[in-house]
Design a protein around this motif. Structure first.
Motif, PDB file in Angstrom:
ATOM      1  N   ARG A   8       0.794  -1.229   0.000  1.00  0.00           N
ATOM      2  CA  ARG A   8       0.000   0.000   0.000  1.00  0.00           C
ATOM      3  C   ARG A   8       0.824   1.276   0.000  1.00  0.00           C
ATOM      4  N   THR A  33      -1.142   4.260  -1.741  1.00  0.00           N
ATOM      5  CA  THR A  33      -2.381   4.004  -2.464  1.00  0.00           C
ATOM      6  C   THR A  33      -3.582   4.337  -1.597  1.00  0.00           C
ATOM      7  N   SER A  34      -4.624   4.752  -2.258  1.00  0.00           N
ATOM      8  CA  SER A  34      -5.904   5.021  -1.621  1.00  0.00           C
ATOM      9  C   SER A  34      -6.965   4.772  -2.675  1.00  0.00           C
TER      10      SER A  34
END
Length: 156
Positions: free
Chosen positions: A66, A83-84
């Protein structure tokens, strides 16, 4: 049929239809959260998103892919990719752009001087790696590492 009953039926049918579209999208893989498959993918995202940034071999990826941290070749900036949803946010941080570094075992979080991207969390493979990267990130701030549990909704 009364107007209120018709309105309730239309709203109910609309809600069910939207729900089915969401379920179908998830089933087909349309909402798969973004992840970096390897450290180099995160470094490439930073290099693509930040003009002139060239990552060094000194990089680390959070468990689950992530987030990625990388020192720029030459050490002038610290590259961050997190990341989102289905996207990644990238930043190249200069000294002073990290407000604070928090360390809790293998979890490292950086408070950034960026209202659109205020904090990034990384859960690394071990506490020693997190300690090492906390020291590297501390070079980009004027405060000391905070060695206490940080309140976080989720970790990368």
């Amino acid at each position: 049929m009364s107007d209120i009953l018709t309105l309730i039926l239309v709203l109910g049918a609309s809600a069910i239809s939207v729900g089915l579209i969401v379920v179908l999208n998830v089933f087909l893989g349309g909402w798969t959260p973004a992840r970096f498959s390897h450290t180099e993918a995160g470094v490439a995202a930073i290099e693509e998103g930040v003009l002139g940034f060239r990552g060094s071999s000194d990089a680390v990826m959070a468990r689950g892919g992530r987030a990625v941290l990388v020192l720029e070749a030459g050490g002038e900036r610290l590259g961050v990719a997190a990341t989102s949803g289905d996207r990644a946010t990238v930043r190249a941080l200069r000294p002073g752009e990290v407000k604070a570094v928090h360390l809790d075992g293998a979890t490292l979080s950086l408070d950034l001087d960026d209202y659109t991207f205020p904090r990034v969390w990384l859960t690394l493979d071990d506490a020693a790696s997190a300690q090492d990267w906390a020291a590297k990130a501390e070079a980009f701030t004027h405060s000391a590492i905070v060695r206490q549990p940080s309140a976080s909704p989720s970790h990368a």
